[in-house]
Scaffold this motif. Structure first.
Motif, PDB file in Angstrom:
ATOM      1  N   LEU A  97      45.865  51.325  50.172  1.00  0.00           N
ATOM      2  CA  LEU A  97      44.508  51.134  49.674  1.00  0.00           C
ATOM      3  C   LEU A  97      44.035  49.703  49.884  1.00  0.00           C
ATOM      4  CD1 LEU A  97      45.112  52.880  46.232  1.00  0.00           C
ATOM      5  CD2 LEU A  97      44.138  53.949  48.277  1.00  0.00           C
ATOM      6  N   THR A  98      42.732  49.547  50.116  1.00  0.00           N
ATOM      7  CA  THR A  98      42.135  48.216  50.184  1.00  0.00           C
ATOM      8  C   THR A  98      40.999  48.136  49.180  1.00  0.00           C
ATOM      9  OG1 THR A  98      41.033  46.581  51.595  1.00  0.00           O
ATOM     10  CG2 THR A  98      40.570  48.901  52.053  1.00  0.00           C
ATOM     11  N   MET A  99      40.813  46.976  48.583  1.00  0.00           N
ATOM     12  CA  MET A  99      39.810  46.824  47.528  1.00  0.00           C
ATOM     13  C   MET A  99      39.432  45.357  47.385  1.00  0.00           C
ATOM     14  SD  MET A  99      42.795  47.392  44.860  1.00  0.00           S
ATOM     15  CE  MET A  99      43.431  48.335  46.214  1.00  0.00           C
ATOM     16  N   SER A 100      38.317  45.116  46.727  1.00  0.00           N
ATOM     17  CA  SER A 100      37.914  43.753  46.400  1.00  0.00           C
ATOM     18  C   SER A 100      38.679  43.276  45.172  1.00  0.00           C
ATOM     19  CB  SER A 100      36.411  43.695  46.120  1.00  0.00           C
ATOM     20  OG  SER A 100      36.112  44.416  44.934  1.00  0.00           O
ATOM     21  N   ASP A 101      38.634  41.978  44.961  1.00  0.00           N
ATOM     22  CA  ASP A 101      39.242  41.375  43.779  1.00  0.00           C
ATOM     23  C   ASP A 101      38.689  42.016  42.509  1.00  0.00           C
ATOM     24  OD1 ASP A 101      40.976  39.612  42.612  1.00  0.00           O
ATOM     25  OD2 ASP A 101      39.675  37.869  42.778  1.00  0.00           O
ATOM     26  N   SER A 102      37.375  42.210  42.490  1.00  0.00           N
ATOM     27  CA  SER A 102      36.720  42.767  41.309  1.00  0.00           C
ATOM     28  C   SER A 102      37.108  44.224  41.092  1.00  0.00           C
ATOM     29  CB  SER A 102      35.196  42.649  41.452  1.00  0.00           C
ATOM     30  OG  SER A 102      34.553  43.140  40.304  1.00  0.00           O
ATOM     31  N   ALA A 103      37.164  45.011  42.169  1.00  0.00           N
ATOM     32  CA  ALA A 103      37.541  46.419  42.037  1.00  0.00           C
ATOM     33  C   ALA A 103      38.960  46.554  41.497  1.00  0.00           C
ATOM     34  CB  ALA A 103      37.417  47.130  43.385  1.00  0.00           C
ATOM     35  N   TYR A 104      39.859  45.684  41.966  1.00  0.00           N
ATOM     36  CA  TYR A 104      41.230  45.712  41.437  1.00  0.00           C
ATOM     37  C   TYR A 104      41.212  45.389  39.943  1.00  0.00           C
ATOM     38  CZ  TYR A 104      45.972  44.539  40.259  1.00  0.00           C
ATOM     39  OH  TYR A 104      47.186  44.504  39.622  1.00  0.00           O
ATOM     40  N   ASN A 105      40.486  44.350  39.569  1.00  0.00           N
ATOM     41  CA  ASN A 105      40.469  43.891  38.185  1.00  0.00           C
ATOM     42  C   ASN A 105      39.876  44.937  37.245  1.00  0.00           C
ATOM     43  OD1 ASN A 105      40.725  41.594  36.188  1.00  0.00           O
ATOM     44  ND2 ASN A 105      38.533  41.962  36.053  1.00  0.00           N
ATOM     45  N   GLN A 106      38.803  45.591  37.691  1.00  0.00           N
ATOM     46  CA  GLN A 106      38.102  46.536  36.830  1.00  0.00           C
ATOM     47  C   GLN A 106      38.797  47.881  36.703  1.00  0.00           C
ATOM     48  OE1 GLN A 106      33.951  47.225  37.608  1.00  0.00           O
ATOM     49  NE2 GLN A 106      33.639  45.166  38.357  1.00  0.00           N
ATOM     50  N   LEU A 107      39.257  48.423  37.821  1.00  0.00           N
ATOM     51  CA  LEU A 107      39.636  49.822  37.832  1.00  0.00           C
ATOM     52  C   LEU A 107      41.048  50.096  38.327  1.00  0.00           C
ATOM     53  CD1 LEU A 107      38.256  52.536  37.146  1.00  0.00           C
ATOM     54  CD2 LEU A 107      37.633  52.719  39.555  1.00  0.00           C
ATOM     55  N   ILE A 108      41.394  49.545  39.478  1.00  0.00           N
ATOM     56  CA  ILE A 108      42.666  49.916  40.096  1.00  0.00           C
ATOM     57  C   ILE A 108      43.849  49.307  39.357  1.00  0.00           C
ATOM     58  CG2 ILE A 108      44.078  49.752  42.180  1.00  0.00           C
ATOM     59  CD1 ILE A 108      40.302  49.805  42.432  1.00  0.00           C
TER      60      ILE A 108
END
Length: 301
Positions: A97-108
């Motif tokens: 998976l690839t994600m932004s810093d914010s997406a990791y922090n919020q959800l993943i």
């Protein structure tokens, strides 16, 4: 010499089952077909592979030599076919998976522990990147982004409702420097800016006004490229931060951070997961999406 795979499969079936009739049954063909294929293989090799009697068949020296050399290959092929058949259709395997810093922090990030406990045989590889990544080129299964504007061969699944933007600071900072009342007041404040890791650009500070959206070119003595660093420095009272509200919910609830300029900030599209259409039935991906949606159900609108 090209490998006569069909006739070799017949040879392997006869060896495994001990007769031409049993081999034919296992392959789902007529006994005459097995006999014809075996004859073709023996003619190609120029030697007999079996000694046939009315009661049984037994390997010749040439047959035993072929068995010794071919059996491991057939076992590997069988394992490979089974692996291909089950990959993506069971609660095991790899999920990239690839994600932004914010997406990791919020959800993943918050979901990884519970997902791994539930599905310990699924290996997860995370790549944090702010840039647009070609999933297929990078060998990735899925990515996360705001909004559902994606390439035609991709599927997008919404995971959250709209994202609320936020300007925040610690109570200590606001007591010392004062509270900005309008976006232009930020020019007189120390603003902690975020530099995207991929593009190397500074993230803009955008606001809504009577004539539409506009940006304020804020300044300050701190620039970071990770969200965790930005939030930590903000909690220390070193400046104002522009980010998503969901990035710092805990800090807001604890009173470590306070929001300002709320009426000047817009909503952005929700967070989506996107992936190639070919991965729609991939079990590890489906399980991960369901897990994220279950955890974030109260945030869907």
């Amino acid at each position: 010499m090209r490998l006569p795979l069909a006739t070799l499969e017949v040879f392997d079936a006869i060896v495994r089952h001990g007769s031409l009739r049993a081999a034919a049954h296992s392959l789902g063909v007529k006994p005459s077909t097995v006999s014809h294929q075996l004859k073709a293989l023996e003619e190609r090799l120029g030697t007999a592979l079996f000694i046939r009697t009315t009661r049984s068949v037994s390997l010749t020296e040439a047959g035993r030599a072929l068995k010794r050399g071919a059996q491991p290959a057939f076992d590997q092929l069988s394992d490979a076919l089974e692996s291909a058949r089950t990959t993506g259709h069971a609660a095991r395997g790899t999920l990239k998976l690839t994600m932004s810093d914010s997406a990791y922090n919020q959800l993943i990030g918050p979901a990884i522990k519970s997902f791994s406990q539930r599905y310990p045989e699924i290996e997860i590889e995370l790549t944090v990147s702010e840039g647009m990544i070609d999933l297929l080129e990078q060998g990735l299964h899925a990515g996360f982004r705001l909004g559902d504007k994606i390439a035609q061969n991709m599927v997008a699944v919404r995971l959250t409702g709209p994202q609320r933007l936020l300007v925040t600071a610690s109570p200590e900072y606001l007591e010392k420097r004062g509270r900005p009342e309008k976006p232009e007041d930020l020019l007189d404040h120390n603003c902690i800016r975020y530099r995207f890791q991929t593009s190397r650009q500074i993230a803009p500070w955008n606001f809504k006004g009577a004539e539409g959206d506009y940006s304020v070119e804020v300044g300050g003595n701190l620039i970071v490229n990770t969200l965790m660093t930005a939030i930590d420095l903000t909690k220390q009272g070193l400046g104002l931060l522009y980010t998503f509200q969901d990035d710092c919910l805990e800090e807001l609830d604890r009173g470590q951070l306070v929001s300002v300029l709320d009426e000047h900030l817009s909503l952005l599209p929700g967070l989506y997961i996107y992936f190639p259409r070919e991965y729609r039935s991939m079990m590890p991906l489906r399980l991960f999406i369901d897990h994220l949606r279950d955890r974030g159900a109260n945030r869907l609108v």
